[in-house]
Write a protein that holds these residues in place. Structure first.
Motif, mmCIF file in Angstrom:
data_model
loop_
_atom_site.group_PDB
_atom_site.id
_atom_site.type_symbol
_atom_site.label_atom_id
_atom_site.label_comp_id
_atom_site.label_asym_id
_atom_site.label_seq_id
_atom_site.Cartn_x
_atom_site.Cartn_y
_atom_site.Cartn_z
ATOM 1 N N ALA A 171 9.923 64.380 51.602
ATOM 2 C CA ALA A 171 11.754 65.229 51.509
ATOM 3 C C ALA A 171 12.886 64.768 51.912
ATOM 4 O O ALA A 171 14.164 64.023 51.529
ATOM 5 C CB ALA A 171 11.883 66.842 51.896
ATOM 6 N N ARG B 206 12.803 67.645 46.858
ATOM 7 C CA ARG B 206 12.973 68.219 46.856
ATOM 8 C C ARG B 206 12.228 69.307 48.395
ATOM 9 O O ARG B 206 11.481 68.614 49.221
ATOM 10 C CB ARG B 206 12.714 69.986 46.249
ATOM 11 C CG ARG B 206 13.153 69.537 44.739
ATOM 12 C CD ARG B 206 12.970 70.531 44.566
ATOM 13 N NE ARG B 206 13.553 70.355 42.605
ATOM 14 C CZ ARG B 206 14.141 71.079 41.789
ATOM 15 N NH1 ARG B 206 12.858 72.223 41.741
ATOM 16 N NH2 ARG B 206 14.345 70.426 40.336
ATOM 17 N N ALA B 207 13.261 69.818 49.319
ATOM 18 C CA ALA B 207 12.810 70.585 50.849
ATOM 19 C C ALA B 207 12.107 71.162 50.305
ATOM 20 O O ALA B 207 11.112 71.724 49.415
ATOM 21 C CB ALA B 207 13.901 71.706 51.036
ATOM 22 N N GLY B 208 11.114 70.462 51.237
ATOM 23 C CA GLY B 208 9.338 71.168 51.242
ATOM 24 C C GLY B 208 8.322 70.220 50.552
ATOM 25 O O GLY B 208 7.501 70.328 50.397
ATOM 26 N N GLY B 209 9.009 69.822 49.961
ATOM 27 C CA GLY B 209 8.020 68.628 49.058
ATOM 28 C C GLY B 209 7.702 67.694 49.751
ATOM 29 O O GLY B 209 7.897 67.843 50.785
ATOM 30 N N ASP C 10 9.439 65.534 44.203
ATOM 31 C CA ASP C 10 8.765 64.950 45.738
ATOM 32 C C ASP C 10 10.100 65.044 46.617
ATOM 33 O O ASP C 10 9.693 65.295 48.094
ATOM 34 C CB ASP C 10 8.797 63.636 45.807
ATOM 35 C CG ASP C 10 7.011 63.874 44.348
ATOM 36 O OD1 ASP C 10 6.262 64.602 44.240
ATOM 37 O OD2 ASP C 10 7.409 62.387 43.522
#
Length: 415
Positions: A201, A195-198, A193
């Motif tokens: 973020a 992570r970049a783009g999650g 969840d």
């Protein structure tokens, strides 16, 4: 506020087969018919010294090609099997379940005393930061997790920030996190969840430890967020854990409301309701400290300021117009006074300024700045007195400033 647990393993386990100890290769005893628990314990203690922290002694006994028997202090189970590997896998699963149930039992047993300790700490808290520190500390102890954090919300900056440590320097770093709407509701985040783009973020700092597998978060009203992080992949925040977290957050909310109510009452008791300046009671407290410093050699000056012709404003335009004039003067005084000065609504249309560390020249300068800022919208007269060793009390110092004020008004023919 980040707290970290040490080790929460409270269940010691030994597991063996009739031909070898699974853990360390020590040979196991033959089966004893006296009774599963007593026989196993006695047989094992004849061969090895059982560690004191082993609370449940678990042995896996192979009784045939189709089944095995798992013996423990808290129960006996038959396990069907097709081979040794399958039997061991089932035994390990049963032991994991046994450990989990033991943890649940211990948590339930400890919960009443832990909640009482938490409530007592909240009731003793005198500041909001103390509430958030207690929340983080007790959540870690009661719910169980790898780390516990409490963040205070700063809506104006769109972020969450850890409360300051007691006695910490104002410049000391405090953990912070950008606000995300997900934090407004209880929820569970996985590393993916953040992570970049999650979907969240901004929570990436919570997963700064690469071993962190999940994060549970519970809001504290609109004031902040309680966060618990976990490293164990098999960790499950169960329904009763969420119930406890919500209860802890609710109690923290109640403590925050109590503290704010007390602060509000205290503020009302020390503040003039019309102008927002300090009142006479507040003046007495400040003057007591300033007077003690003056007796030790620190300068101290007092200025009393009075509005010229204020009664005529009330008579001609009404009391509401008079109130607006008083608020205007109060705003000017507040903006022109130094940070260390205390401005008081002394009574009616009189104001008083206490200047710790100031002298008569500083007090006259303040009066002149106020007069210039008002720019003739209302006339003011000021009297100033400076501390001298022969002055016996703070009241006498204020009376000297009053006498100076009325000399100024008499000389100018003002009322």
């Amino acid at each position: 506020m980040r707290l970290r647990r040490g080790d929460d393993r409270t269940l010691g386990v030994l597991m063996a087969t009739p031909t070898r100890w699974i853990a360390d290769g020590t040979r196991a005893p033959a089966h004893d018919e006296r009774g599963p628990r007593q026989a196993v314990r006695a047989a094992v203690e004849q061969m090895i010294e059982v560690p004191a922290d082993v609370q449940d002694l678990v042995l896996l006994l192979e009784s045939g090609p189709e089944e095995g028997v798992l013996l423990a202090a808290s129960g006996t189970w038959r396990l069907p099997c097709e081979g040794e590997g399958d039997l061991l896998a089932q035994a390990r699963a049963r032991i994991a379940a046994l450990r989990q149930e033991r943890m649940r039992q211990l948590k339930r047993q400890r919960l009443p005393d832990q909640l009482i300790a938490y409530f007592e700490e909240l009731n003793a808290a005198a500041a909001e930061d103390e509430v958030f520190r207690a929340l983080a500390e007790h959540a870690l102890r009661i719910v169980g997790a790898h780390t516990s954090l409490a963040f205070v919300r700063e809506p104006a900056r769109g972020m969450l920030r850890a409360p300051a440590r007691p006695g910490a320097a104002p410049t000391e770093y405090r953990a912070c996190l950008l606000w995300d709407p997900r934090f407004a509701e209880p929820g569970l985040m996985q590393a993916l969840d953040a992570r970049a783009g999650g979907p969240c973020a901004v929570a990436a700092p919570l997963f700064g430890d690469p071993a962190t597998s999940q994060v549970a978060h519970v809001p504290v009203a609109d004031e902040g967020v309680l966060v618990l992080t976990e490293r164990r992949e098999d960790r499950v925040f169960e329904p009763e854990d969420w119930d406890v977290m919500r209860a802890l957050a609710l109690q923290a909310e109640m403590a925050l409301r109590r503290i704010r109510l007390i602060e509000s009452v205290r503020s009302l008791s020390l503040t003039d309701s019309l102008t927002g300046l300090a009142n006479r009671r507040h003046m007495d407290v400040v003057m007591e400290h300033a007077w003690a410093s003056a007796r030790r050699g620190e300068p101290l000056a007092v200025m009393v300021l009075d509005l010229d012709g204020f009664k005529a404003v009330n008579d001609a335009q009404g009391h509401q117009a008079g109130d607006r004039v008083l608020c205007q003067v109060a705003d000017v005084l507040r903006s022109e006074a130094r940070g260390s000065d205390v401005v008081v609504r002394y009574g009616g249309d009189e104001f008083l300024a206490i200047l710790p560390g100031g002298n008569a020249a500083a007090a006259h300068s303040l009066a002149e700045r106020v007069r210039m800022r008002l720019n003739g919208s209302v006339g003011v007269s000021a009297g100033v007195a400076e501390y001298r060793p022969e002055i016996a009390s703070p009241d006498e110092l204020v009376r000297d400033a009053d006498r100076a004020l009325y000399e100024v008004k008499r000389a100018r023919g003002c009322r």
